[in-house]
Scaffold this motif. Sequence first.
Motif, PDB file in Angstrom:
ATOM      1  N   GLU A  44      13.804  18.683  48.303  1.00 39.58           N
ATOM      2  CA  GLU A  44      15.082  19.400  48.395  1.00 39.58           C
ATOM      3  C   GLU A  44      14.880  20.829  48.892  1.00 39.58           C
ATOM      4  O   GLU A  44      15.674  21.334  49.680  1.00 39.58           O
ATOM      5  N   LEU A  45      13.829  21.475  48.419  1.00 36.86           N
ATOM      6  CA  LEU A  45      13.523  22.824  48.903  1.00 36.86           C
ATOM      7  C   LEU A  45      13.275  22.805  50.406  1.00 36.86           C
ATOM      8  O   LEU A  45      13.772  23.666  51.132  1.00 36.86           O
ATOM      9  N   CYS A  46      12.514  21.837  50.863  1.00 37.24           N
ATOM     10  CA  CYS A  46      12.198  21.749  52.286  1.00 37.24           C
ATOM     11  C   CYS A  46      13.444  21.471  53.120  1.00 37.24           C
ATOM     12  O   CYS A  46      13.593  22.012  54.212  1.00 37.24           O
ATOM     13  N   ARG A  47      14.348  20.637  52.597  1.00 37.91           N
ATOM     14  CA  ARG A  47      15.595  20.366  53.321  1.00 37.91           C
ATOM     15  C   ARG A  47      16.403  21.645  53.491  1.00 37.91           C
ATOM     16  O   ARG A  47      16.881  21.955  54.575  1.00 37.91           O
ATOM     17  N   ALA A  48      16.558  22.374  52.396  1.00 35.79           N
ATOM     18  CA  ALA A  48      17.316  23.628  52.439  1.00 35.79           C
ATOM     19  C   ALA A  48      16.620  24.649  53.336  1.00 35.79           C
ATOM     20  O   ALA A  48      17.273  25.348  54.113  1.00 35.79           O
ATOM     21  N   CYS A  49      15.317  24.717  53.239  1.00 32.50           N
ATOM     22  CA  CYS A  49      14.556  25.658  54.053  1.00 32.50           C
ATOM     23  C   CYS A  49      14.740  25.350  55.538  1.00 32.50           C
ATOM     24  O   CYS A  49      14.921  26.261  56.346  1.00 32.50           O
TER      25      CYS A  49
END
Length: 112
Positions: free
Chosen positions: A68-73
């Motif tokens: 999820e962090l990578c998607r948002a990033c």
Amino acid sequence: MATALAPQETRECIDACNDCAVACHACADHCTEASDPQLLACIRNCLTCADACLACLPSLARATNYEELCRACAELCDACAAECERHDDQMMRQCAKACRRAARACRQMAGA
């Protein structure tokens, strides 16, 4: 530098995020020095993108809960790149390139 213990794909994402954060901070400083109120959106995008990239690093290094962090990033990196690409400036082009690389690496890690 990324740890040699991480798989290649993870190392590439860590390196891309780290490089992007550095490029974004340099670009934000560059824009600040220009003292142009038109560059406020660029400064904000760069600092937000750098924060997002740096936030991904611990989870990537632990190889846990990073999707999820990578998607948002990736989304924030794309937004920053788009803003930087609006300006005809070498520093901003370099920042946009680093942002696009980090966005691709983050999407790959997120499985998106």
